[in-house]
Design a protein around this motif. Structure first.
Motif, PDB file in Angstrom:
ATOM      1  N   VAL A  15      -2.923  25.845  -0.288  1.00 40.16           N
ATOM      2  CA  VAL A  15      -2.572  25.504  -1.904  1.00 40.16           C
ATOM      3  C   VAL A  15      -2.837  23.956  -2.457  1.00 40.16           C
ATOM      4  N   CYS A  16      -2.069  23.283  -1.608  1.00 45.36           N
ATOM      5  CA  CYS A  16      -2.254  21.916  -2.240  1.00 45.36           C
ATOM      6  C   CYS A  16      -3.524  21.534  -2.078  1.00 45.36           C
ATOM      7  N   ASP A  17      -4.353  21.815  -1.007  1.00 42.11           N
ATOM      8  CA  ASP A  17      -5.728  21.471  -0.816  1.00 42.11           C
ATOM      9  C   ASP A  17      -6.606  22.014  -1.660  1.00 42.11           C
ATOM     10  N   ASN A  18      -6.534  23.620  -2.068  1.00 41.25           N
ATOM     11  CA  ASN A  18      -7.466  24.117  -2.538  1.00 41.25           C
ATOM     12  C   ASN A  18      -7.169  24.494  -4.088  1.00 41.25           C
ATOM     13  N   MET A  19      -6.011  24.691  -4.450  1.00 36.99           N
ATOM     14  CA  MET A  19      -5.674  25.063  -5.653  1.00 36.99           C
ATOM     15  C   MET A  19      -5.244  23.824  -6.838  1.00 36.99           C
ATOM     16  N   ALA A  20      -4.254  23.058  -6.059  1.00 35.86           N
ATOM     17  CA  ALA A  20      -3.948  21.755  -6.837  1.00 35.86           C
ATOM     18  C   ALA A  20      -4.822  20.605  -6.745  1.00 35.86           C
ATOM     19  N   LYS A  21      -5.537  20.641  -5.526  1.00 33.43           N
ATOM     20  CA  LYS A  21      -6.512  19.710  -5.199  1.00 33.43           C
ATOM     21  C   LYS A  21      -5.759  18.342  -4.961  1.00 33.43           C
ATOM     22  N   HIS A  22      -4.607  18.089  -4.441  1.00 34.32           N
ATOM     23  CA  HIS A  22      -3.858  16.756  -4.358  1.00 34.32           C
ATOM     24  C   HIS A  22      -3.846  16.148  -2.913  1.00 34.32           C
ATOM     25  N   LYS A  23      -3.946  17.350  -1.989  1.00 34.77           N
ATOM     26  CA  LYS A  23      -3.848  16.971  -0.280  1.00 34.77           C
ATOM     27  C   LYS A  23      -2.618  16.301  -0.164  1.00 34.77           C
ATOM     28  N   ALA A  24      -1.466  16.626  -0.621  1.00 30.71           N
ATOM     29  CA  ALA A  24      -0.405  16.059  -0.276  1.00 30.71           C
ATOM     30  C   ALA A  24       0.460  16.774   0.960  1.00 30.71           C
ATOM     31  N   ILE A  25       0.025  17.727   1.326  1.00 31.09           N
ATOM     32  CA  ILE A  25       0.900  18.312   2.416  1.00 31.09           C
ATOM     33  C   ILE A  25       0.069  18.457   3.732  1.00 31.09           C
ATOM     34  N   LYS A  26       0.798  17.984   4.848  1.00 28.35           N
ATOM     35  CA  LYS A  26      -0.078  17.976   6.145  1.00 28.35           C
ATOM     36  C   LYS A  26       0.998  18.713   7.195  1.00 28.35           C
ATOM     37  N   MET A  27       0.619  19.463   8.096  1.00 27.57           N
ATOM     38  CA  MET A  27       1.252  20.166   9.096  1.00 27.57           C
ATOM     39  C   MET A  27       1.591  19.197  10.231  1.00 27.57           C
ATOM     40  N   GLU A  28       2.781  18.466  10.667  1.00 31.98           N
ATOM     41  CA  GLU A  28       3.050  17.742  11.816  1.00 31.98           C
ATOM     42  C   GLU A  28       4.025  18.013  12.496  1.00 31.98           C
ATOM     43  N   MET A  29       4.167  17.673  13.625  1.00 26.03           N
ATOM     44  CA  MET A  29       5.134  17.885  14.885  1.00 26.03           C
ATOM     45  C   MET A  29       6.693  17.500  14.365  1.00 26.03           C
ATOM     46  N   ILE A  30       7.299  18.491  14.606  1.00 25.12           N
ATOM     47  CA  ILE A  30       8.716  18.044  14.086  1.00 25.12           C
ATOM     48  C   ILE A  30       9.666  16.825  14.625  1.00 25.12           C
ATOM     49  N   ASP A  31       8.770  16.788  16.051  1.00 28.92           N
ATOM     50  CA  ASP A  31       9.554  15.492  16.548  1.00 28.92           C
ATOM     51  C   ASP A  31       8.920  13.931  15.992  1.00 28.92           C
ATOM     52  N   GLN A  32       7.824  14.240  15.425  1.00 28.36           N
ATOM     53  CA  GLN A  32       7.134  13.097  14.866  1.00 28.36           C
ATOM     54  C   GLN A  32       7.221  12.518  13.593  1.00 28.36           C
ATOM     55  N   ILE A  33       7.927  13.408  12.771  1.00 28.10           N
ATOM     56  CA  ILE A  33       8.012  12.976  11.185  1.00 28.10           C
ATOM     57  C   ILE A  33       9.218  12.436  11.026  1.00 28.10           C
ATOM     58  N   GLY A  34       9.088  11.721   9.950  1.00 31.30           N
ATOM     59  CA  GLY A  34      10.421  10.881   9.515  1.00 31.30           C
ATOM     60  C   GLY A  34      11.589  11.714   8.993  1.00 31.30           C
ATOM     61  N   ASP A  35      12.170  11.080   7.919  1.00 32.07           N
ATOM     62  CA  ASP A  35      13.511  11.774   7.373  1.00 32.07           C
ATOM     63  C   ASP A  35      13.095  12.790   6.697  1.00 32.07           C
ATOM     64  N   GLN A  36      13.818  14.167   6.783  1.00 33.40           N
ATOM     65  CA  GLN A  36      13.439  15.449   6.304  1.00 33.40           C
ATOM     66  C   GLN A  36      14.917  15.924   5.648  1.00 33.40           C
ATOM     67  N   ALA A  37      14.747  17.038   5.153  1.00 34.48           N
ATOM     68  CA  ALA A  37      15.832  17.833   4.677  1.00 34.48           C
ATOM     69  C   ALA A  37      16.070  19.104   5.279  1.00 34.48           C
ATOM     70  N   LEU A  38      17.397  19.154   5.596  1.00 35.67           N
ATOM     71  CA  LEU A  38      18.057  20.681   6.019  1.00 35.67           C
ATOM     72  C   LEU A  38      18.784  21.272   5.136  1.00 35.67           C
ATOM     73  N   THR A  39      18.706  22.475   5.310  1.00 34.05           N
ATOM     74  CA  THR A  39      19.408  23.243   4.486  1.00 34.05           C
ATOM     75  C   THR A  39      20.989  22.997   4.315  1.00 34.05           C
ATOM     76  N   GLU A  40      21.472  22.454   5.214  1.00 29.04           N
ATOM     77  CA  GLU A  40      22.996  22.007   4.905  1.00 29.04           C
ATOM     78  C   GLU A  40      23.390  20.936   4.246  1.00 29.04           C
ATOM     79  N   ASN A  41      22.141  20.033   4.133  1.00 23.54           N
ATOM     80  CA  ASN A  41      22.139  18.857   3.329  1.00 23.54           C
ATOM     81  C   ASN A  41      21.702  18.775   1.968  1.00 23.54           C
ATOM     82  N   ILE A  42      21.221  20.153   1.406  1.00 19.46           N
ATOM     83  CA  ILE A  42      20.927  20.513   0.084  1.00 19.46           C
ATOM     84  C   ILE A  42      21.890  20.960  -0.813  1.00 19.46           C
ATOM     85  N   SER A  43      21.912  20.228  -2.161  1.00 19.11           N
ATOM     86  CA  SER A  43      22.923  20.721  -3.073  1.00 19.11           C
ATOM     87  C   SER A  43      22.138  21.091  -4.181  1.00 19.11           C
TER      88      SER A  43
END
Lengths: 296, 107
Positions: free
Chosen positions: B63-91
């Motif tokens: 969607v980000c590459d072809n519809m929005a054409k922003h190319k902001a989303i990449k698939m990355e390995m979970i142990d190699q990404i930086g700080d992320q959100a978890l459901t328990e930390n979302i308000s």
């Protein structure tokens, strides 16, 4: 059925899981939420066991967001992939035996009308193509002929996805599947035509690659079903497992199929148009002024 | 290890189309925070992924590459990404959500 049924017993809130607390505090119950606000409120649908990247899940998620009054809605389903997600939502779900979902919904809809009178209580049937066009075909068509007032949504993945890939009545002619190695011998069933013949007040086809259109179609169908008559939506929700579609190409496939054979169509009876225009303010269905008057 | 979606907040906060939030098949997985990009000087907020709910289907990437054409989303390995959100930390705060970003791998 009211807003109270989602709330905690006083004093017990702190023991409830976070998801439940979020649902009560930031859920869409009693508010007007739209697809464009997604990502800023707690959704009714929760985590579910359906396959990664399933287009059916995307459609179910959008449909549940689009319900006009989620606190006054009951969903009815039957065996098939769809019920795995529909049952994981914070609105009541009734599981019919295979094929009798429209029979169950008929009784439910009549019972709710007797109990609550004029207060709108919506019944929405969501089932797959096998449950609706093959095994539940008689009950589906009979509920339309009886003019039962509820919404029927077919999640048409054109295959029995849950049991290994047998052909269904809605599979296209010539399609080869894992359990249909010679290809299907007859045409896809024309459920849209049958819905019109049987007297549905609103019939639409939709593909989930346009969320706002899905929202508008679901809202119209549920509102019309409150007073006018049965409504039917046929949604193309591809099975990326049985049709071997890579998950990142699911929406491209939706787009291709929409351009090829699943174009957006919408059919409303005149009574349904009048109902939407007078009660719910749909301007596009207001009667147009006569040409002579506008010229003068 | 497995892949999860990772949204580049600098690209997202510059455009803010919100398309990925509508096309994700999982509920409450791609969320929106109106303040996430503003402390870095961007005009809008940014979408972010609750990585504990992401099944890694990569529909948002399409969607980000072809519809929005922003190319902001990449698939990355979970142990190699930086700080992320978890459901328990979302308000949830009315018209926005707020996420405390932390490393999902170290906790």
């Amino acid at each position: 059925m009211s807003l109270d049924y989602v709330k905690f017993t006083p004093g017990f809130g702190k023991f409830m899981p976070k998801e439940y607390r979020d649902m009560v505090e930031a859920g869409p119950f009693g508010k007007k939420t739209t697809v464009s606000q997604v990502g800023t409120f707690k959704e009714i649908l929760e985590e579910h066991p359906m396959c990664a990247g399933c287009a059916m899940t995307l459609f179910i998620r959008l449909a549940i967001i689009a319900f006009p009054n989620p606190e006054d809605t009951i969903t009815v389903g039957t065996a098939g992939c769809g019920r795995l997600a529909i049952s994981q939502a914070a609105i009541p779900f009734v599981y019919g035996n295979y094929g009798d979902q429209n029979g169950v919904a008929s009784g439910l809809s009549r019972g709710l009308r007797l109990r609550f009178g004029d207060r709108p209580k919506d019944v929405v049937v969501m089932a797959g193509d096998g449950g609706m066009a093959d095994i539940g075909f008689a009950q589906t068509l009979h509920s339309w002929f009886r003019k039962e007032k509820f919404t029927t949504i077919m999640l048409d993945n054109e295959v029995y996805g849950n049991t290994g890939g047998q052909e269904s009545g809605m599979t296209n002619k010539g399609q080869v599947l894992k359990m249909a190695p010679l290809g299907k011998k007859f045409e896809k069933m024309d459920m849209l035509g049958m819905a019109k013949v049987a007297g549905c007040a609103y019939v639409a086809t939709v593909v989930p690659n346009n969320p706002r259109r899905v929202e508008s179609v679901i809202k119209k169908a549920v509102l019309i079903a409150r007073e006018v008559g049965p409504t039917y939506i046929q949604a193309y929700t591809s099975c990326n497992i049985e049709y071997a579609i890579p998950t990142d190409q699911v929406l491209q496939d939706c787009k291709d199929v929409e351009n090829d054979r699943y174009k957006f169509t919408e059919y409303l009876t005149d009574e349904a148009k009048e109902h939407l225009a007078t009660l719910y303010g749909y301007k596009e269905y207001l009667p147009k002024p006569a040409a002579a008057l506008t010229k003068g | 290890m497995y892949l999860v979606a990772n949204i580049d907040q600098e690209i997202c906060a510059a455009t803010s189309c919100k398309l990925c939030t509508q096309y994700c098949p999982e509920a409450n997985t791609i969320q929106y925070d109106t303040e996430l990009g503003k402390d870095k000087g961007f005009k809008y907020g940014s979408a972010y992924v609750a990585v504990d709910r992401c099944k890694g289907c990569a529909q948002c990437v399409w969607v980000c590459d072809n519809m929005a054409k922003h190319k902001a989303i990449k698939m990355e390995m979970i142990d190699q990404i930086g700080d992320q959100a978890l459901t328990e930390n979302i308000s949830y705060h009315g018209k926005t959500t707020q996420a405390v970003l932390a490393s999902p791998w170290k906790s």
